[in-house]
Design a protein around this motif. Structure first.
Motif, PDB file in Angstrom:
ATOM      1  N   ILE A   1     -22.272  -4.806 -10.941  1.00 30.48           N
ATOM      2  CA  ILE A   1     -23.432  -5.346 -10.226  1.00 30.48           C
ATOM      3  C   ILE A   1     -22.878  -6.199  -9.093  1.00 30.48           C
ATOM      4  O   ILE A   1     -22.280  -7.252  -9.325  1.00 30.48           O
ATOM      5  CB  ILE A   1     -24.309  -6.202 -11.164  1.00 30.48           C
TER       6      ILE A   1
ATOM      7  N   THR B   1     -29.284  -6.864 -12.534  1.00 32.35           N
ATOM      8  CA  THR B   1     -28.980  -5.563 -13.116  1.00 32.35           C
ATOM      9  C   THR B   1     -28.512  -4.609 -12.018  1.00 32.35           C
ATOM     10  O   THR B   1     -28.765  -4.830 -10.835  1.00 32.35           O
ATOM     11  CB  THR B   1     -30.208  -4.933 -13.802  1.00 32.35           C
ATOM     12  N   LYS B   2     -27.842  -3.559 -12.436  1.00 34.40           N
ATOM     13  CA  LYS B   2     -27.385  -2.551 -11.478  1.00 34.40           C
ATOM     14  C   LYS B   2     -28.569  -1.938 -10.753  1.00 34.40           C
ATOM     15  O   LYS B   2     -28.534  -1.741  -9.526  1.00 34.40           O
ATOM     16  CB  LYS B   2     -26.584  -1.466 -12.210  1.00 34.40           C
ATOM     17  N   GLU B   3     -29.623  -1.656 -11.500  1.00 30.75           N
ATOM     18  CA  GLU B   3     -30.762  -0.932 -10.936  1.00 30.75           C
ATOM     19  C   GLU B   3     -31.548  -1.767  -9.937  1.00 30.75           C
ATOM     20  O   GLU B   3     -31.909  -1.288  -8.855  1.00 30.75           O
ATOM     21  CB  GLU B   3     -31.697  -0.468 -12.062  1.00 30.75           C
ATOM     22  N   LYS B   4     -31.806  -3.026 -10.271  1.00 28.56           N
ATOM     23  CA  LYS B   4     -32.704  -3.809  -9.410  1.00 28.56           C
ATOM     24  C   LYS B   4     -31.967  -4.703  -8.416  1.00 28.56           C
ATOM     25  O   LYS B   4     -32.567  -5.129  -7.414  1.00 28.56           O
ATOM     26  CB  LYS B   4     -33.641  -4.671 -10.265  1.00 28.56           C
ATOM     27  N   SER B   5     -30.691  -5.002  -8.660  1.00 27.86           N
ATOM     28  CA  SER B   5     -30.018  -6.031  -7.883  1.00 27.86           C
ATOM     29  C   SER B   5     -28.872  -5.547  -7.019  1.00 27.86           C
ATOM     30  O   SER B   5     -28.603  -6.115  -5.957  1.00 27.86           O
ATOM     31  CB  SER B   5     -29.460  -7.117  -8.833  1.00 27.86           C
ATOM     32  N   SER B   6     -28.178  -4.520  -7.455  1.00 25.87           N
ATOM     33  CA  SER B   6     -26.887  -4.178  -6.872  1.00 25.87           C
ATOM     34  C   SER B   6     -27.018  -3.470  -5.521  1.00 25.87           C
ATOM     35  O   SER B   6     -27.994  -2.752  -5.261  1.00 25.87           O
ATOM     36  CB  SER B   6     -26.099  -3.296  -7.843  1.00 25.87           C
TER      37      SER B   6
ATOM     38  N   PRO C   1     -19.825   2.239 -10.607  1.00 25.74           N
ATOM     39  CA  PRO C   1     -21.125   2.398 -11.274  1.00 25.74           C
ATOM     40  C   PRO C   1     -21.431   1.336 -12.317  1.00 25.74           C
ATOM     41  O   PRO C   1     -22.599   1.136 -12.665  1.00 25.74           O
ATOM     42  CB  PRO C   1     -21.025   3.790 -11.913  1.00 25.74           C
TER      43      PRO C   1
ATOM     44  N   ASP D   1     -20.525  -1.322  -4.378  1.00 23.44           N
ATOM     45  CA  ASP D   1     -21.635  -0.878  -5.215  1.00 23.44           C
ATOM     46  C   ASP D   1     -21.577   0.631  -5.432  1.00 23.44           C
ATOM     47  O   ASP D   1     -21.751   1.123  -6.554  1.00 23.44           O
ATOM     48  CB  ASP D   1     -22.962  -1.263  -4.558  1.00 23.44           C
TER      49      ASP D   1
END
Length: 254
Positions: free
Chosen positions: A182, A227-232, A179, A175
């Motif tokens: 995900i 999503t990258k922001e909420k899940s990764s 960047p 992660d």
């Protein structure tokens, strides 16, 4: 085959258990192309799945075999030109007992498949996966709640749980290093598979408490829309629960 407008999935360990359930559920989606990775792609279970879903494509997959993994990804690239989601489900859990008497070969066997196999798969797939036309490539690793250090539970299966804990670290590192990717770990629950029921029997239970259908539904609820922001970079529970063997939070503590 054309992948235009489709989501291309690779599910490893897809000939039985959770992997088979994931492959079948995804195959029912009209926008999915599913590569079902298995040591024996000619397994009857996969033949039955293909008979119902022509968008399923069995592919030979051997965990921690670099040549095989590279060939599998090359086949996906040749067939569809894209790869959008990997669900890394293939794993091994075949020994229980105290560390004092556990053969070193068991640690090696589990780490090679469950830990190094994750690295081999990512290295083989990274170029194609990161080029996903969705712009949101996903690498989901099926871990286990037994890998949690903060919520330690002694399963007396150190080769298995330590190999999954190490793989969880790799997920955090992937992660940080990618960047666009995900990437996250998932606990599927204590599932009614051969592996899960064997552990249940050793614990005096008739069967594991979570059905394959519930595990699959929970896993895909985390994969879909990730999503990258909420899940990764996180360790997700397949679902929060209140039963005696459930984790009551959406995430499993590392």
């Amino acid at each position: 085959m054309s992948a235009a407008g489709k989501i291309v999935y690779l599910v490893t360990g897809a000939n039985r258990g959770i992997g088979y359930g994931l492959a079948g559920t995804l195959a029912a989606r009209p926008d999915a192309i599913v590569f079902a990775g298995a040591r024996d792609p000619a397994a009857q279970s996969l033949a039955d799945l293909v008979a119902k879903h022509p968008n399923v494509h069995p592919i030979k997959f051997v965990a921690n075999d670099q040549v095989n993994n590279e060939a599998a990804i090359a086949e996906i690239k040749s067939s569809t030109g894209q790869l959008d989601v990997i669900i890394a489900n293939a794993g091994v859990a075949k020994y229980a007992g105290p560390i004092a008497t556990t053969p070193l070969s068991e640690f090696k066997d589990h780490w090679e498949v469950n830990t190094l196999g994750t690295v081999v798969l990512f290295q083989a797939a990274q170029e194609l996966l990161l080029a996903s036309p969705t712009g949101a490539p996903i690498f989901a690793y099926i871990s286990t709640a037994g890998a949690s250090m903060a919520r330690f539970f002694n399963l007396s299966a150190a080769p298995y749980t330590s190999s999954k804990t190490a793989a969880n670290f790799l997920i955090k590192a992937l992660d940080a290093e990618n960047p666009k990717l995900i990437v996250f770990a998932l606990s599927p629950g204590w599932v009614q598979t051969d592996m899960g029921n064997s552990g249940a029997a050793a614990s005096g239970l008739a069967e594991a408490p979570v059905t394959v259908e519930d595990a699959v539904s929970g896993i895909l609820s985390r994969v879909d829309g990730a999503t990258k922001e909420k899940s990764s970079g996180r360790f997700w529970n397949f679902k929060a629960g209140t039963g005696p063997f459930d984790i009551p939070t959406d995430e499993v503590p590392w």
